[in-house]
Design a protein around this motif. Sequence first.
Motif, PDB file in Angstrom:
ATOM      1  N   ALA A  55       0.108  29.075  14.733  1.00 20.83           N
ATOM      2  CA  ALA A  55      -1.264  28.956  15.232  1.00 20.83           C
ATOM      3  C   ALA A  55      -2.274  28.881  14.082  1.00 20.83           C
ATOM      4  O   ALA A  55      -3.179  28.039  14.097  1.00 20.83           O
ATOM      5  N   LEU A  56      -2.111  29.738  13.080  1.00 20.67           N
ATOM      6  CA  LEU A  56      -3.064  29.725  11.967  1.00 20.67           C
ATOM      7  C   LEU A  56      -2.890  28.506  11.068  1.00 20.67           C
ATOM      8  O   LEU A  56      -3.857  28.022  10.482  1.00 20.67           O
ATOM      9  N   THR A  57      -1.684  28.001  10.957  1.00 25.42           N
ATOM     10  CA  THR A  57      -1.474  26.770  10.190  1.00 25.42           C
ATOM     11  C   THR A  57      -2.148  25.592  10.880  1.00 25.42           C
ATOM     12  O   THR A  57      -2.799  24.759  10.223  1.00 25.42           O
ATOM     13  N   ILE A  58      -2.013  25.508  12.183  1.00 24.63           N
ATOM     14  CA  ILE A  58      -2.700  24.443  12.930  1.00 24.63           C
ATOM     15  C   ILE A  58      -4.211  24.584  12.785  1.00 24.63           C
ATOM     16  O   ILE A  58      -4.922  23.596  12.577  1.00 24.63           O
ATOM     17  N   TYR A  59      -4.707  25.815  12.854  1.00 22.05           N
ATOM     18  CA  TYR A  59      -6.149  26.033  12.670  1.00 22.05           C
ATOM     19  C   TYR A  59      -6.606  25.602  11.281  1.00 22.05           C
ATOM     20  O   TYR A  59      -7.645  24.959  11.132  1.00 22.05           O
ATOM     21  N   ALA A  60      -5.831  25.957  10.271  1.00 21.97           N
ATOM     22  CA  ALA A  60      -6.225  25.615   8.900  1.00 21.97           C
ATOM     23  C   ALA A  60      -6.224  24.114   8.671  1.00 21.97           C
ATOM     24  O   ALA A  60      -7.041  23.601   7.898  1.00 21.97           O
ATOM     25  N   ILE A  70     -12.972  32.780  -0.830  1.00 20.46           N
ATOM     26  CA  ILE A  70     -12.763  34.202  -0.553  1.00 20.46           C
ATOM     27  C   ILE A  70     -11.538  34.762  -1.269  1.00 20.46           C
ATOM     28  O   ILE A  70     -11.021  35.807  -0.890  1.00 20.46           O
ATOM     29  N   GLY A  71     -11.089  34.100  -2.312  1.00 19.81           N
ATOM     30  CA  GLY A  71      -9.905  34.560  -3.043  1.00 19.81           C
ATOM     31  C   GLY A  71     -10.066  35.938  -3.645  1.00 19.81           C
ATOM     32  O   GLY A  71      -9.179  36.791  -3.558  1.00 19.81           O
ATOM     33  N   GLY A  72     -11.210  36.199  -4.271  1.00 19.86           N
ATOM     34  CA  GLY A  72     -11.464  37.520  -4.863  1.00 19.86           C
ATOM     35  C   GLY A  72     -11.540  38.617  -3.816  1.00 19.86           C
ATOM     36  O   GLY A  72     -11.033  39.724  -4.014  1.00 19.86           O
ATOM     37  N   LEU A  73     -12.171  38.311  -2.692  1.00 22.84           N
ATOM     38  CA  LEU A  73     -12.258  39.281  -1.608  1.00 22.84           C
ATOM     39  C   LEU A  73     -10.877  39.603  -1.047  1.00 22.84           C
ATOM     40  O   LEU A  73     -10.579  40.764  -0.738  1.00 22.84           O
ATOM     41  N   LEU A  74     -10.026  38.602  -0.935  1.00 16.71           N
ATOM     42  CA  LEU A  74      -8.665  38.841  -0.452  1.00 16.71           C
ATOM     43  C   LEU A  74      -7.883  39.730  -1.411  1.00 16.71           C
ATOM     44  O   LEU A  74      -7.110  40.591  -0.985  1.00 16.71           O
ATOM     45  N   PHE A  75      -8.093  39.528  -2.705  1.00 15.25           N
ATOM     46  CA  PHE A  75      -7.418  40.377  -3.693  1.00 15.25           C
ATOM     47  C   PHE A  75      -7.882  41.821  -3.570  1.00 15.25           C
ATOM     48  O   PHE A  75      -7.070  42.750  -3.587  1.00 15.25           O
ATOM     49  N   ILE A  76      -9.176  42.016  -3.424  1.00 14.03           N
ATOM     50  CA  ILE A  76      -9.712  43.375  -3.285  1.00 14.03           C
ATOM     51  C   ILE A  76      -9.185  44.024  -2.006  1.00 14.03           C
ATOM     52  O   ILE A  76      -8.796  45.202  -2.008  1.00 14.03           O
ATOM     53  N   CYS A  77      -9.158  43.290  -0.918  1.00 11.39           N
ATOM     54  CA  CYS A  77      -8.630  43.836   0.338  1.00 11.39           C
ATOM     55  C   CYS A  77      -7.146  44.155   0.212  1.00 11.39           C
ATOM     56  O   CYS A  77      -6.665  45.144   0.783  1.00 11.39           O
ATOM     57  N   GLY A  78      -6.407  43.340  -0.518  1.00 13.70           N
ATOM     58  CA  GLY A  78      -4.989  43.613  -0.738  1.00 13.70           C
ATOM     59  C   GLY A  78      -4.761  44.887  -1.534  1.00 13.70           C
ATOM     60  O   GLY A  78      -3.862  45.680  -1.217  1.00 13.70           O
ATOM     61  N   ILE A 106      -4.035  41.309   9.850  1.00 12.30           N
ATOM     62  CA  ILE A 106      -5.262  40.524   9.661  1.00 12.30           C
ATOM     63  C   ILE A 106      -5.300  39.918   8.259  1.00 12.30           C
ATOM     64  O   ILE A 106      -5.629  38.743   8.088  1.00 12.30           O
ATOM     65  N   LEU A 107      -4.945  40.723   7.255  1.00 13.27           N
ATOM     66  CA  LEU A 107      -4.948  40.214   5.880  1.00 13.27           C
ATOM     67  C   LEU A 107      -3.919  39.092   5.713  1.00 13.27           C
ATOM     68  O   LEU A 107      -4.176  38.101   5.027  1.00 13.27           O
ATOM     69  N   TYR A 108      -2.756  39.224   6.348  1.00 10.20           N
ATOM     70  CA  TYR A 108      -1.746  38.162   6.309  1.00 10.20           C
ATOM     71  C   TYR A 108      -2.305  36.864   6.904  1.00 10.20           C
ATOM     72  O   TYR A 108      -2.136  35.781   6.335  1.00 10.20           O
ATOM     73  N   GLY A 109      -2.985  36.978   8.028  1.00  8.86           N
ATOM     74  CA  GLY A 109      -3.545  35.788   8.662  1.00  8.86           C
ATOM     75  C   GLY A 109      -4.600  35.111   7.803  1.00  8.86           C
ATOM     76  O   GLY A 109      -4.636  33.884   7.674  1.00  8.86           O
ATOM     77  N   ILE A 110      -5.457  35.908   7.180  1.00 12.14           N
ATOM     78  CA  ILE A 110      -6.495  35.323   6.323  1.00 12.14           C
ATOM     79  C   ILE A 110      -5.878  34.691   5.082  1.00 12.14           C
ATOM     80  O   ILE A 110      -6.292  33.619   4.650  1.00 12.14           O
ATOM     81  N   TYR A 111      -4.870  35.349   4.495  1.00 11.65           N
ATOM     82  CA  TYR A 111      -4.171  34.748   3.362  1.00 11.65           C
ATOM     83  C   TYR A 111      -3.503  33.436   3.760  1.00 11.65           C
ATOM     84  O   TYR A 111      -3.481  32.478   2.978  1.00 11.65           O
ATOM     85  N   LEU A 112      -2.948  33.381   4.946  1.00  8.55           N
ATOM     86  CA  LEU A 112      -2.287  32.157   5.405  1.00  8.55           C
ATOM     87  C   LEU A 112      -3.283  31.014   5.530  1.00  8.55           C
ATOM     88  O   LEU A 112      -3.021  29.893   5.095  1.00  8.55           O
ATOM     89  N   ILE A 113      -4.438  31.300   6.105  1.00  5.09           N
ATOM     90  CA  ILE A 113      -5.477  30.264   6.216  1.00  5.09           C
ATOM     91  C   ILE A 113      -5.971  29.877   4.831  1.00  5.09           C
ATOM     92  O   ILE A 113      -6.182  28.688   4.538  1.00  5.09           O
ATOM     93  N   TYR A 114      -6.162  30.847   3.949  1.00  3.69           N
ATOM     94  CA  TYR A 114      -6.649  30.593   2.601  1.00  3.69           C
ATOM     95  C   TYR A 114      -5.678  29.696   1.833  1.00  3.69           C
ATOM     96  O   TYR A 114      -6.090  28.753   1.161  1.00  3.69           O
ATOM     97  N   ASP A 115      -4.393  29.990   1.913  1.00  2.39           N
ATOM     98  CA  ASP A 115      -3.408  29.203   1.170  1.00  2.39           C
ATOM     99  C   ASP A 115      -3.138  27.846   1.803  1.00  2.39           C
ATOM    100  O   ASP A 115      -2.814  26.888   1.110  1.00  2.39           O
ATOM    101  N   THR A 116      -3.233  27.752   3.110  1.00  3.75           N
ATOM    102  CA  THR A 116      -2.961  26.483   3.784  1.00  3.75           C
ATOM    103  C   THR A 116      -4.128  25.548   3.629  1.00  3.75           C
ATOM    104  O   THR A 116      -3.981  24.381   3.404  1.00  3.75           O
TER     105      THR A 116
END
Length: 116
Positions: A55-60, A70-78, A106-116
Amino acid sequence: MARQVPNNYIALALFTFCQSYIVSTVCSSVYLAFEKNGAQLVLASALLTLVVTVALTIYAFTTSSDFTVIGGLLFICGIGLLFLGLFAMIFSCPLLNLIYSFLATILYGIYLIYDT
């Protein structure tokens, strides 16, 4: 060395084998820990991960939003999630484990959208 053609495929195959070994070990330990419904738990986790990933890949692929900022924010959240996980291991509270699982998903989903 990692950018040369036969070496990168060998490294990828070795990494994939090691990751699959680790995941299968964790799944079998969960299966043994919860003998009554361990198989259903592992199957439900695999199916939910598949559904969320697709679902998230299709969305991305279909959205016009740019998530690369949002790469830096994702790192901080990780990092924050890492310390929350350590805290949850020390003080084993079921509610804290549930919150940790929710935030990790949630963090996994955001990382997936970010990387895709």
